[in-house]
Write a protein that holds these residues in place. Sequence first.
Motif, PDB file in Angstrom:
ATOM      1  N   GLN A 113       0.862  -1.181   0.000  1.00 48.19           N
ATOM      2  CA  GLN A 113       0.000   0.000   0.000  1.00 48.19           C
ATOM      3  C   GLN A 113       0.887   1.215   0.000  1.00 48.19           C
ATOM      4  OE1 GLN A 113      -2.814  -1.875   3.152  1.00 48.19           O
ATOM      5  NE2 GLN A 113      -4.091  -0.414   2.048  1.00 48.19           N
ATOM      6  N   ASP A 114       0.524   2.193  -0.813  1.00 45.66           N
ATOM      7  CA  ASP A 114       1.364   3.393  -0.836  1.00 45.66           C
ATOM      8  C   ASP A 114       0.565   4.617  -0.413  1.00 45.66           C
ATOM      9  OD1 ASP A 114      -0.007   4.275  -3.073  1.00 45.66           O
ATOM     10  OD2 ASP A 114       1.773   4.519  -4.317  1.00 45.66           O
ATOM     11  N   HIS A 115       1.263   5.712  -0.274  1.00 48.25           N
ATOM     12  CA  HIS A 115       0.653   6.982   0.122  1.00 48.25           C
ATOM     13  C   HIS A 115       0.916   7.962  -0.995  1.00 48.25           C
ATOM     14  CE1 HIS A 115       0.214   6.072   4.542  1.00 48.25           C
ATOM     15  NE2 HIS A 115       1.123   5.175   4.223  1.00 48.25           N
ATOM     16  N   ALA A 147       2.167  -1.481 -16.210  1.00 50.94           N
ATOM     17  CA  ALA A 147       2.866  -2.559 -16.910  1.00 50.94           C
ATOM     18  C   ALA A 147       4.265  -2.785 -16.343  1.00 50.94           C
ATOM     19  CB  ALA A 147       2.953  -2.207 -18.400  1.00 50.94           C
ATOM     20  N   ARG A 148       4.449  -2.452 -15.071  1.00 46.85           N
ATOM     21  CA  ARG A 148       5.793  -2.396 -14.465  1.00 46.85           C
ATOM     22  C   ARG A 148       5.660  -2.510 -12.961  1.00 46.85           C
ATOM     23  NH1 ARG A 148       4.927   2.179 -11.868  1.00 46.85           N
ATOM     24  NH2 ARG A 148       3.265   3.443 -12.725  1.00 46.85           N
ATOM     25  N   PHE A 149       6.796  -2.617 -12.273  1.00 45.76           N
ATOM     26  CA  PHE A 149       6.785  -2.585 -10.814  1.00 45.76           C
ATOM     27  C   PHE A 149       6.438  -1.174 -10.335  1.00 45.76           C
ATOM     28  CE2 PHE A 149       9.580  -6.431 -10.885  1.00 45.76           C
ATOM     29  CZ  PHE A 149       8.834  -7.205 -10.006  1.00 45.76           C
ATOM     30  N   GLY A 150       5.877  -1.066  -9.138  1.00 48.76           N
ATOM     31  CA  GLY A 150       5.547   0.229  -8.553  1.00 48.76           C
ATOM     32  C   GLY A 150       6.749   0.848  -7.867  1.00 48.76           C
ATOM     33  N   ASP A 151       6.687   2.147  -7.737  1.00 53.41           N
ATOM     34  CA  ASP A 151       7.723   2.887  -7.033  1.00 53.41           C
ATOM     35  C   ASP A 151       6.988   3.856  -6.120  1.00 53.41           C
ATOM     36  OD1 ASP A 151      10.006   4.137  -6.222  1.00 53.41           O
ATOM     37  OD2 ASP A 151      10.770   4.544  -8.225  1.00 53.41           O
ATOM     38  N   PRO A 152       7.026   3.716  -4.814  1.00 57.09           N
ATOM     39  CA  PRO A 152       7.980   2.978  -3.979  1.00 57.09           C
ATOM     40  C   PRO A 152       7.576   1.554  -3.550  1.00 57.09           C
ATOM     41  CG  PRO A 152       6.691   4.438  -2.586  1.00 57.09           C
ATOM     42  CD  PRO A 152       6.166   4.592  -3.980  1.00 57.09           C
ATOM     43  N   GLU A 153       6.571   0.947  -4.146  1.00 58.58           N
ATOM     44  CA  GLU A 153       6.176  -0.392  -3.692  1.00 58.58           C
ATOM     45  C   GLU A 153       7.338  -1.400  -3.779  1.00 58.58           C
ATOM     46  OE1 GLU A 153       4.344   1.573  -5.618  1.00 58.58           O
ATOM     47  OE2 GLU A 153       2.192   1.294  -5.291  1.00 58.58           O
ATOM     48  N   THR A 154       8.132  -1.292  -4.836  1.00 57.26           N
ATOM     49  CA  THR A 154       9.240  -2.237  -5.029  1.00 57.26           C
ATOM     50  C   THR A 154      10.234  -2.181  -3.865  1.00 57.26           C
ATOM     51  OG1 THR A 154       8.966  -1.911  -7.384  1.00 57.26           O
ATOM     52  CG2 THR A 154      11.023  -2.940  -6.696  1.00 57.26           C
TER      53      THR A 154
END
Length: 428
Positions: free
Chosen positions: A211-213, A286-293
């Motif tokens: 989960q991000d903010h 279509a990619r990894f999340g930032d900052p989730e990664t």
Amino acid sequence: MKILVVGSGGREHALCRSIAASPLCDKLYCTPGNAGIAAVAECLPIAVDKIPDIVGACRRHKIDFVVIGPELPLTLGLADELRAEGITCFGPSKLAAEIEGSKGFMKDLCAKAGVPTATYQRFTDADAARSYVRLQGAPIVVKADGLAAGKGVTVALTLDDALLAIDDAMGKKVFGDAGTSVVIEEFMEGEEVSFFALCDGEIAVPFTAAQDHKAVYDDDKGPNTGGMGAYSPAPIVDDAIQDRIMREIINPTVKAMREMGRPFTGVLFAGLMMTKTGPKLIEFNARFGDPETEVMLPRLKSDLLSLLYAASKGMLDGIDIHWHDYAALCVIMAAQGYPGAYKKGTVIRGLDQAATVADTYVFHAGTECDAAGNITANGGRVLAVTGTGATIAEAQARAYEAVDKISWPEGFCRRDIGWRAVGQTKAA
Ligand code: AMP
Ligand code: GLY
């Protein structure tokens, strides 16, 4: 294997750290990388949109495997160019990446695959958009149709806000051409989750959730950003919910993409709203999340490189992904002014002291090394400081302990990352 990671953010630093630690990695390059990535990979100064130059560097350095971080090179067809050269690559083709690049394509796909998502309509005429909004009433969501770096979305709680948003996007063109057409969407209420699945063109396997903010200031106030912090796992996603997300959202999408002749290879990132009636799709990436990664990879027990390579080779069938049983939480340190205008070149000190805090990682998101050897800021989001711990609260305490060792007067961070999971009460 000789590996190239494409990108320069905190996401790519986290990817590079995990890939460099793999027994299958002989040599790691990154284009263009940053000052932190330079400690684990050889950085080649090529911008992510210079497709022929990246392909040329792969030939020159005899790269076996390329991992593409950001969406821009995907939408420009980097994966297609690499595959045409016989280079294995993690990331979808240009056509498959339209799942992120084109809201219209994504919504049509959802209709075809039966994926639950907000009802919507697209308008190129401002008067028609205004009439529709008046008819539907608030709350309602107004989105600029093109890529507007996550900033083209207005969740309008009143009719006036919705009309204003239409005027900004279509009349004043505050998002440029991205606002030529506007999508008006049903408002979905619930908690937001970022869910990730690895896909090999044929099948998908669940990766994990975070989960991000998105809001820039504490208490979720201020404009939306790319993400000011994140935590993983997502307490709201238990095994049953994960199965449901795979069954109702990810698997039908992967099947539909395959049937449309656009097989999806890479990581499918579903931005979900957990509504009262179940998970509903906000958007695909279509990619990894930032900052989730930066919070998912420190939890990963399996070898990342093997997983990414298996996905790229169509060999995910039967693969299990293993996780450590601890949580991770990441705090983004950004340059003052972000997500608006900000200064570059300011000096960051104290990184050595931060590195002494146990169970933390300082990922560089936008840094450079100046002639004097100082680490300087050269982006909006500059550092991603991750702590791990038995609980999200413990991970949060470690992350902020490391943040507090970093001396960077021109930067700022939110002090409440993880509030929902940690059980802090949110100010009204
Ligand atoms: P997007 O750029 O489409 O991911 O939207 C940015 C943010 O706006 C999301 O992370 C949500 O917080 C919010 N949002 C977008 N669409 C909706 C919707 N239909 N209902 C409620 N919130 C939304
Ligand atoms: N953190 C959201 C994104 O990567 O798009």
